[in-house]
Write an enzyme that holds these catalytic residues in place. Structure first.
Site, PDB file in Angstrom:
ATOM      1  N   HIS A 219       4.297   5.807  11.594  1.00 36.13           N
ATOM      2  CA  HIS A 219       3.917   5.670  10.186  1.00 36.13           C
ATOM      3  C   HIS A 219       2.968   6.844   9.915  1.00 36.13           C
ATOM      4  O   HIS A 219       1.750   6.663   9.797  1.00 36.13           O
ATOM      5  CB  HIS A 219       3.232   4.319   9.982  1.00 36.13           C
ATOM      6  CG  HIS A 219       3.045   3.908   8.553  1.00 36.13           C
ATOM      7  ND1 HIS A 219       3.212   4.766   7.477  1.00 36.13           N
ATOM      8  CD2 HIS A 219       2.687   2.701   8.018  1.00 36.13           C
ATOM      9  CE1 HIS A 219       2.965   4.103   6.352  1.00 36.13           C
ATOM     10  NE2 HIS A 219       2.651   2.853   6.656  1.00 36.13           N
TER      11      HIS A 219
ATOM     12  N   ARG B 109      11.043   4.222   3.742  1.00 39.11           N
ATOM     13  CA  ARG B 109      10.601   3.209   4.724  1.00 39.11           C
ATOM     14  C   ARG B 109      11.827   2.432   5.171  1.00 39.11           C
ATOM     15  O   ARG B 109      12.638   1.993   4.332  1.00 39.11           O
ATOM     16  CB  ARG B 109       9.572   2.252   4.137  1.00 39.11           C
ATOM     17  CG  ARG B 109       9.314   1.077   5.079  1.00 39.11           C
ATOM     18  CD  ARG B 109       8.173   0.221   4.681  1.00 39.11           C
ATOM     19  NE  ARG B 109       6.909   0.894   4.951  1.00 39.11           N
ATOM     20  CZ  ARG B 109       5.725   0.281   4.945  1.00 39.11           C
ATOM     21  NH1 ARG B 109       5.653  -1.005   4.692  1.00 39.11           N
ATOM     22  NH2 ARG B 109       4.623   0.942   5.191  1.00 39.11           N
TER      23      ARG B 109
ATOM     24  N   LYS C   6      26.107  -3.426   0.205  1.00 38.58           N
ATOM     25  CA  LYS C   6      27.581  -3.438   0.261  1.00 38.58           C
ATOM     26  C   LYS C   6      28.087  -2.739   1.524  1.00 38.58           C
ATOM     27  O   LYS C   6      29.292  -2.568   1.695  1.00 38.58           O
ATOM     28  CB  LYS C   6      28.152  -2.701  -0.958  1.00 38.58           C
ATOM     29  CG  LYS C   6      27.723  -3.280  -2.288  1.00 38.58           C
ATOM     30  CD  LYS C   6      28.231  -2.389  -3.428  1.00 38.58           C
ATOM     31  CE  LYS C   6      27.349  -2.498  -4.647  1.00 38.58           C
ATOM     32  NZ  LYS C   6      27.527  -1.361  -5.558  1.00 38.58           N
TER      33      LYS C   6
ATOM     34  N   ARG D  36       0.803  -1.219   0.000  1.00 35.24           N
ATOM     35  CA  ARG D  36       0.000   0.000   0.000  1.00 35.24           C
ATOM     36  C   ARG D  36       0.840   1.276   0.000  1.00 35.24           C
ATOM     37  O   ARG D  36       0.612   2.186  -0.811  1.00 35.24           O
ATOM     38  CB  ARG D  36      -0.914   0.057   1.246  1.00 35.24           C
ATOM     39  CG  ARG D  36      -2.181  -0.713   1.118  1.00 35.24           C
ATOM     40  CD  ARG D  36      -2.530  -1.343   2.447  1.00 35.24           C
ATOM     41  NE  ARG D  36      -1.558  -2.364   2.745  1.00 35.24           N
ATOM     42  CZ  ARG D  36      -1.662  -3.622   2.299  1.00 35.24           C
ATOM     43  NH1 ARG D  36      -2.711  -3.998   1.639  1.00 35.24           N
ATOM     44  NH2 ARG D  36      -0.711  -4.519   2.552  1.00 35.24           N
ATOM     45  N   THR D  37       1.785   1.371   0.918  1.00 38.32           N
ATOM     46  CA  THR D  37       2.478   2.654   1.084  1.00 38.32           C
ATOM     47  C   THR D  37       3.339   2.956  -0.132  1.00 38.32           C
ATOM     48  O   THR D  37       3.338   4.071  -0.662  1.00 38.32           O
ATOM     49  CB  THR D  37       3.323   2.628   2.372  1.00 38.32           C
ATOM     50  OG1 THR D  37       2.529   2.093   3.422  1.00 38.32           O
ATOM     51  CG2 THR D  37       3.799   4.021   2.744  1.00 38.32           C
TER      52      THR D  37
HETATM   53  N1   CP Z   1      -0.507  -0.190   5.829  1.00 39.16           N
HETATM   54  C1   CP Z   1       0.722  -0.382   5.298  1.00 39.16           C
HETATM   55  O1   CP Z   1       1.708   0.294   5.682  1.00 39.16           O
HETATM   56  O2   CP Z   1       0.788  -1.349   4.350  1.00 39.16           O
HETATM   57  P1   CP Z   1       2.083  -1.735   3.506  1.00 39.16           P
HETATM   58  O3   CP Z   1       3.078  -2.323   4.485  1.00 39.16           O
HETATM   59  O4   CP Z   1       1.630  -2.689   2.470  1.00 39.16           O
HETATM   60  O5   CP Z   1       2.652  -0.466   2.922  1.00 39.16           O
END
Ligand code: CP
Length: 305
Positions: free
Chosen positions: A130, A102, A81, A51-52
């Site tokens: 998040h 991320r 590396k 999703r993100t």
């Molecule tokens: N909700 C969420 O962060 O999903 P993903 O890990 O698929 O990005």
């Protein structure tokens, strides 16, 4: 907005203006299709994501910017590396006008921001935060409940490592009259910092050990999976630490109790309730693209006057 690191940086007014812009974009996305023309935006994902990553990617493309991307950056970038995150940021900022990151470390977004000359957007850092998910969650609550004040929310599952829960609660409790009912096994309770946050914000907070005691008139049930990739020495089994919601159980709640989940779901939400109008986790995920379009827009143009 220079960087998006934590939900601690938001005030109520920031949410209201972001949500207003998100509404406009959602109503007429084509009006924004050239908003970031000639910008290049990088996404660096050191952890898996559906999703993100894809909603940020779609947001970038739909705003007319170009996307450069590393998926599975631990393997496919020079992190493999031994390059540090800081050096990677110093390099990528020479190619891109903003970086979406991320990373499995709690402090990764902050470390990146400390060396970055371009905006860093935190797309999930360790078990801590998040923020773009928290924003889309509260946006979705407002969409369905038509308010952000006086909401009664039940949060369920992994409250310790569930970074989406941390970010969402930091934002939702900016509003008045919020009641939080927390259901988890003892080992996965909310971090202690929330005791102070709730006290400072006059949030009514109750812990539960069973679905049976959750208020049946909850406005929102926010279910989460156990983050088994983050479990340390808790000595628990992810399967037995879950509290499963099925259609029969959802039917014991009010007709206007909405079920949300940041996804992915594992076994904690059964598929028999997917067509129930109260199960809003798919539209919730789709709102993520519009929130991220609004965030990127504000990143370059600031808040609309
Ligand atoms: N909700 C969420 O962060 O999903 P993903 O890990 O698929 O990005």
């Amino acid at each position: 907005m220079k960087h998006l690191i934590s939900c601690d940086q938001f005030k109520k007014d920031d949410l209201l203006s972001l949500f207003e812009l998100t509404d406009k974009i959602k109503k007429n996305p084509l009006a924004y299709s050239e908003a970031l023309k000639n910008k290049v935006i990088a996404t660096l994902f050191y952890e898996p994501s559906t999703r993100t990553r894809l909603s940020f990617s779609a947001a970038i493309v739909r705003l007319g910017a170009s996307l450069i991307s590393t998926e599975n950056a631990n393997e496919n970038s020079s992190a493999n590396k031994g390059e540090t995150l800081e050096d990677t940021i110093r390099i990528v900022q020479g190619y891109a006008d903003a970086i979406v990151l991320r990373h499995p470390d709690d402090d990764a977004a902050m470390r990146a921001a400390q060396v970055a000359t371009v905006p860093i957007l935190n797309a999930g850092s360790g078990g801590k935060e998040h923020p773009s998910q928290g924003l889309l969650d509260v946006y979705t609550m407002n969409e369905y409940k038509k308010r952000m004040n006086n909401l009664k929310i039940a949060v369920i599952g992994d409250l310790k490592y569930g970074r989406t829960i941390h970010s969402m609660l930091k934002l939702l409790t900016l509003f008045d009259g919020i009641e939080v009912h927390a259901l988890s096994v003892k080992e996965l309770e909310l971090p202690d910092e929330f005791n102070q946050i709730f006290k400072d914000r006059n949030v009514k907070y109750m812990k539960h050990t069973s679905m049976d005691t959750l208020p049946k008139n909850s406005d929102i049930i926010y279910q989460t999976r156990i983050q088994k990739e983050r479990l340390k020495n808790e000595g628990i089994n992810a399967a037995t630490a879950s509290f499963i919601i099925n259609k029969k159980l959802l039917d014991t709640f009010s007709a206007d109790t909405y079920l949300m989940h940041p996804l992915p779901r594992i076994e904690e939400v059964t598929t028999d309730l997917d067509n129930d109008p109260r199960a809003v986790f798919f539209p919730q995920a789709h709102n993520g693209m519009y929130i991220r379009m609004a965030l990127l827009h504000q990143c370059f143009y600031g808040k609309e006057k």
